[in-house]
Design a protein around this motif. Sequence first.
Motif, PDB file in Angstrom:
ATOM      1  N   GLY A 334       0.847  -1.183   0.000  1.00 39.17           N
ATOM      2  CA  GLY A 334       0.000   0.000   0.000  1.00 39.17           C
ATOM      3  C   GLY A 334       0.886   1.238   0.000  1.00 39.17           C
ATOM      4  O   GLY A 334       1.692   1.419   0.911  1.00 39.17           O
ATOM      5  N   VAL A 335       0.764   2.065  -1.022  1.00 38.58           N
ATOM      6  CA  VAL A 335       1.570   3.279  -1.138  1.00 38.58           C
ATOM      7  C   VAL A 335       0.645   4.473  -0.982  1.00 38.58           C
ATOM      8  O   VAL A 335      -0.283   4.660  -1.766  1.00 38.58           O
ATOM      9  N   ALA A 395      -7.282   6.626   1.603  1.00 40.63           N
ATOM     10  CA  ALA A 395      -5.996   6.188   2.132  1.00 40.63           C
ATOM     11  C   ALA A 395      -6.157   5.185   3.260  1.00 40.63           C
ATOM     12  O   ALA A 395      -5.432   4.189   3.344  1.00 40.63           O
ATOM     13  N   VAL A 396      -7.112   5.425   4.149  1.00 41.05           N
ATOM     14  CA  VAL A 396      -7.373   4.514   5.261  1.00 41.05           C
ATOM     15  C   VAL A 396      -7.772   3.142   4.741  1.00 41.05           C
ATOM     16  O   VAL A 396      -7.319   2.102   5.258  1.00 41.05           O
ATOM     17  N   GLU A 397      -8.577   3.119   3.706  1.00 36.10           N
ATOM     18  CA  GLU A 397      -9.013   1.834   3.142  1.00 36.10           C
ATOM     19  C   GLU A 397      -7.838   1.069   2.542  1.00 36.10           C
ATOM     20  O   GLU A 397      -7.741  -0.155   2.674  1.00 36.10           O
ATOM     21  N   VAL A 398      -6.930   1.779   1.885  1.00 36.27           N
ATOM     22  CA  VAL A 398      -5.731   1.127   1.334  1.00 36.27           C
ATOM     23  C   VAL A 398      -4.878   0.554   2.461  1.00 36.27           C
ATOM     24  O   VAL A 398      -4.376  -0.577   2.372  1.00 36.27           O
ATOM     25  N   ALA A 399      -4.725   1.309   3.546  1.00 37.03           N
ATOM     26  CA  ALA A 399      -3.924   0.839   4.683  1.00 37.03           C
ATOM     27  C   ALA A 399      -4.533  -0.393   5.321  1.00 37.03           C
ATOM     28  O   ALA A 399      -3.808  -1.266   5.828  1.00 37.03           O
ATOM     29  N   LYS A 400      -5.847  -0.489   5.321  1.00 35.99           N
ATOM     30  CA  LYS A 400      -6.515  -1.654   5.894  1.00 35.99           C
ATOM     31  C   LYS A 400      -6.259  -2.906   5.069  1.00 35.99           C
ATOM     32  O   LYS A 400      -6.196  -4.024   5.606  1.00 35.99           O
ATOM     33  N   VAL A 405       2.700  -1.198   4.218  1.00 37.73           N
ATOM     34  CA  VAL A 405       2.192   0.127   3.852  1.00 37.73           C
ATOM     35  C   VAL A 405       3.303   1.157   4.036  1.00 37.73           C
ATOM     36  O   VAL A 405       3.947   1.213   5.094  1.00 37.73           O
ATOM     37  N   ILE A 406       3.510   1.963   3.007  1.00 35.74           N
ATOM     38  CA  ILE A 406       4.485   3.044   3.090  1.00 35.74           C
ATOM     39  C   ILE A 406       3.759   4.370   2.911  1.00 35.74           C
ATOM     40  O   ILE A 406       2.910   4.506   2.027  1.00 35.74           O
ATOM     41  N   VAL A 407       4.083   5.330   3.775  1.00 34.22           N
ATOM     42  CA  VAL A 407       3.409   6.627   3.773  1.00 34.22           C
ATOM     43  C   VAL A 407       4.445   7.707   3.478  1.00 34.22           C
ATOM     44  O   VAL A 407       5.398   7.890   4.238  1.00 34.22           O
ATOM     45  N   MET A 408       4.249   8.426   2.383  1.00 38.43           N
ATOM     46  CA  MET A 408       5.200   9.443   1.940  1.00 38.43           C
ATOM     47  C   MET A 408       4.720  10.827   2.398  1.00 38.43           C
ATOM     48  O   MET A 408       3.687  11.319   1.935  1.00 38.43           O
ATOM     49  N   VAL A 409       5.480  11.426   3.298  1.00 37.38           N
ATOM     50  CA  VAL A 409       5.142  12.758   3.809  1.00 37.38           C
ATOM     51  C   VAL A 409       6.393  13.628   3.756  1.00 37.38           C
ATOM     52  O   VAL A 409       7.462  13.183   3.356  1.00 37.38           O
ATOM     53  N   GLY A 410       6.249  14.873   4.177  1.00 33.79           N
ATOM     54  CA  GLY A 410       7.419  15.749   4.205  1.00 33.79           C
ATOM     55  C   GLY A 410       7.046  17.207   4.146  1.00 33.79           C
ATOM     56  O   GLY A 410       5.913  17.595   4.443  1.00 33.79           O
ATOM     57  N   GLU A 440      -3.985   4.166  13.192  1.00 30.66           N
ATOM     58  CA  GLU A 440      -5.121   3.625  13.938  1.00 30.66           C
ATOM     59  C   GLU A 440      -5.581   2.302  13.348  1.00 30.66           C
ATOM     60  O   GLU A 440      -6.043   1.410  14.066  1.00 30.66           O
ATOM     61  N   VAL A 441      -5.455   2.156  12.025  1.00 33.42           N
ATOM     62  CA  VAL A 441      -5.925   0.928  11.356  1.00 33.42           C
ATOM     63  C   VAL A 441      -4.782  -0.002  10.998  1.00 33.42           C
ATOM     64  O   VAL A 441      -5.005  -1.180  10.699  1.00 33.42           O
ATOM     65  N   ASN A 442      -3.532   0.522  11.014  1.00 37.65           N
ATOM     66  CA  ASN A 442      -2.384  -0.318  10.674  1.00 37.65           C
ATOM     67  C   ASN A 442      -1.153   0.219  11.408  1.00 37.65           C
ATOM     68  O   ASN A 442      -0.495   1.151  10.934  1.00 37.65           O
ATOM     69  N   PRO A 443      -0.825  -0.336  12.553  1.00 38.57           N
ATOM     70  CA  PRO A 443       0.302   0.175  13.349  1.00 38.57           C
ATOM     71  C   PRO A 443       1.670  -0.101  12.736  1.00 38.57           C
ATOM     72  O   PRO A 443       2.684   0.373  13.250  1.00 38.57           O
ATOM     73  N   ASN A 444       1.704  -0.855  11.634  1.00 40.61           N
ATOM     74  CA  ASN A 444       2.978  -1.217  11.015  1.00 40.61           C
ATOM     75  C   ASN A 444       3.329  -0.363   9.808  1.00 40.61           C
ATOM     76  O   ASN A 444       4.188  -0.741   9.008  1.00 40.61           O
ATOM     77  N   ILE A 445       2.688   0.777   9.651  1.00 41.95           N
ATOM     78  CA  ILE A 445       3.011   1.644   8.520  1.00 41.95           C
ATOM     79  C   ILE A 445       4.462   2.125   8.607  1.00 41.95           C
ATOM     80  O   ILE A 445       5.025   2.280   9.694  1.00 41.95           O
ATOM     81  N   VAL A 446       5.049   2.318   7.434  1.00 47.17           N
ATOM     82  CA  VAL A 446       6.407   2.859   7.342  1.00 47.17           C
ATOM     83  C   VAL A 446       6.296   4.307   6.874  1.00 47.17           C
ATOM     84  O   VAL A 446       5.783   4.576   5.790  1.00 47.17           O
ATOM     85  N   VAL A 447       6.765   5.232   7.709  1.00 50.28           N
ATOM     86  CA  VAL A 447       6.689   6.659   7.396  1.00 50.28           C
ATOM     87  C   VAL A 447       8.013   7.102   6.785  1.00 50.28           C
ATOM     88  O   VAL A 447       9.076   6.893   7.375  1.00 50.28           O
ATOM     89  N   VAL A 448       7.935   7.705   5.602  1.00 50.99           N
ATOM     90  CA  VAL A 448       9.122   8.225   4.922  1.00 50.99           C
ATOM     91  C   VAL A 448       8.998   9.745   4.831  1.00 50.99           C
ATOM     92  O   VAL A 448       8.008  10.262   4.312  1.00 50.99           O
ATOM     93  N   VAL A 449      10.001  10.444   5.353  1.00 52.77           N
ATOM     94  CA  VAL A 449       9.975  11.907   5.394  1.00 52.77           C
ATOM     95  C   VAL A 449      10.896  12.453   4.301  1.00 52.77           C
ATOM     96  O   VAL A 449      12.096  12.196   4.305  1.00 52.77           O
TER      97      VAL A 449
END
Length: 812
Positions: A334-335, A395-400, A405-410, A440-449
Amino acid sequence: MEKIRKQVREFIQSASIEEKIQLLTGASAWETRGYLSKNIPAIVMADGPHGVRKVISDLPGLGESYPATIFPSLALLASTWDVNLASKMGAAIGIEAKDQDVDILLAPGLNIKRTPLCGRNFEYFSEDPLLSGKMASAYVRGVQNVGVGATIKHYAANSQDNERLMSNSIVDERALREIYLRGFEIAVKESQPAMVMTCYNRVNGVYGSENTYLLDVLRKEWGYDGVVVSDWGGMNDPVLALKAGHDLEMPGNKLLYRNVHNAYLRGELSLSDIDNAVEHLVTLAIELGEERKMPKEEVDNKKQYEIAKEIATQGMVLLENNGVLPFTKEKSVGVIGAFAQFPRYQGGGSSQVNAKRVESLLSAFDLGEIKYEYADGYDVINCDKGDKLPLLIEAVEVAKRHEQVIVMVGLPESFEVEGLDRKHMRLPRCHLKLIAKLREVNPNIVVVVGAGSVVEMPWTGKVGATIMAYLAGAASGDALTDVIFGDVNPSGHLAETIPYFLEDTPSYRYLVDSEERNAQYRESIFVGYRYYENANVGVAFPFGHGLSYSTFKLSKMKLSKNTYKDKRDVINVSVEVENTSDIEGHVVVQLYVGQQEPVSFKPLKELRGFKKVKLKGGQTQTVKFILDRESFSYWHTLQKEWAIEDGKYTIYIGTSSANIHCKRQLTVNIGSEPEPLDYSNEAEIYHNIRPYDDGLKIDEATFKVIYGEELPIVPRKTKRPFTLNSPIIDAKQYWSGRLLIKIVTKVATALAKEQKTDIDTYLAGAIETPLRSLIPLSGGALNERQVEAILDIMNGKLLRGTFKFITKKRDK
């Protein structure tokens, strides 16, 4: 070299005073003047901290540039802790510069990261002067080894971009020498850069371009004989600058010729002052002219991209990992986050490159045929505006639906750009809300800054992993893909501390103030980890921190002797480094030195050496360091020299400033001369640095004790009469000033749209720039008469000013 010296002497002897003075200012925005009849070529310059930015037009500013490879930012390069990669990157950029007929690369930046808010932190290496200096030296050698000159900048104490042309950095001499000049000293002595660029700001009340203290240290103490160049539009008084040891004003400015020539005729400026600058310039011009005759190396775009990718993979920092990384390619990913499609890969401003190629995370996944499901998560342009609930729900549905799951922020480009500082350390609200909802729905997300500087990270310890990807250049997505799937073992280590909050930083109370434009560096030498450790302030991630998919053990530390008795002596240090996993990986071995009970105030420990080591699984290697007099020295402000204080010292070796594996004690006994300075009575806080509930507080009187004299505070002039050193913003209390601001805002808005850049950058450049700098920076759009007309209007002489401006009489 003797042939060149002879040619220089002949030019100086034969050239007229007029010809000499004309050399001291640019012939155009990006070139010096040449005299082909005398075999003196012009020098062509271009911006280039992380790629060549040779502009197509001959105007100063952020115009369109020729395509070039975009390499990772210097903030990421520093996180590699690899001097070989720094040299490799410098050489790669140098090859492209030479291909574009560029003689001088205006890079690298060497300012210390005093505050996370600085708008150009992505262009700088570190909060530590040793790491900064060593990486810069290697970068410079790489550039110059391929026949292009490098420029270290901005000399010195230019740690903010707000009001940068008007600000005044007030720094005590210990901090100046140990923190803010040290990196420049290392680079000058180890790599002899072709140019040193002075800063816009004042340092202790005197502009960098005419600061005798700074230029004497550079010329007389460090022995620098290259060219000292102004930042673009950064020259205040060319006569004072030449007397101080400055050489070249950029860009071209007719006023310099007139002012210098008149000063010479009046006897205020000697011929030797002029000849010294001419000698530096002509020598460099001839040397670069000879290099230009050498064959060019063909630019291999594929090879350049691979170099950019290698650096990016080696510099991304794995901050935390709860076992979720590396991902497997057998499962779909999930991206989430628009930065996966539209990555932040470079900073804004003069370093902005017209990139030949950029791979996003999604394009890298597509090329690698990696299965994924994508959701925007936020609007990349208008993140915090309008109703974004549908994007969040998607996005929440994809994470579920995905384990991986990788989350691209910055930070969006508008948050960090040259000419402006950030107002806070936070990510955009939409990014923070996205992370909160996803975990909240997936505690294993990977956050990339993706950011050029550090940010607050309230999610740490509550997600699967966090990666600081910085601004990773052309191969941003490609490199990140290799790291998250384990094709490359992460090995980046932080070159700066990540604090929990802005209020934890030692300088946040003492930045440039809007009223007086003075930044009092009251924290002195306690910058970055030097402060956090002494003050026992917890941080999110310490200086030097970085995880790997391998594990390492450092042990069996040895010193060649336990007593240091002679300043000419050295102590050999060794430590065994073992890869205790079965995965090949790199580790950065860091050596720190600290005195146990110093009389003079000092940090608990300071970085004095580092080496990046590659080990196969199960392999052990001995890593060696050398301690010499510089390892134990501090600046003695009364004797004006480097001194060593006797006492017991601890030598630390670890993988970050906080993660120490081994330590040993030694005794320094050379006879402490001069006597260490003890301020424990008059300025006790420096001996016991500590924060209050709401951060570090040091009053002005206490700071003045260690400064040693009255603080050189420069008052802001907001009342008439204004001068050519006044910016338009200072007249805002008058209706004529407000009228000018309104007109300039309209023009700046149009220019920003035309050149597709941030309006705030243009606006700040127009209304916060001293009038004297508008002439060279306007590229001929404004002449002296027109700038004087603006000054008349600011001073309430509307009719006279309007007539002057409209008639457009040209400078003679």
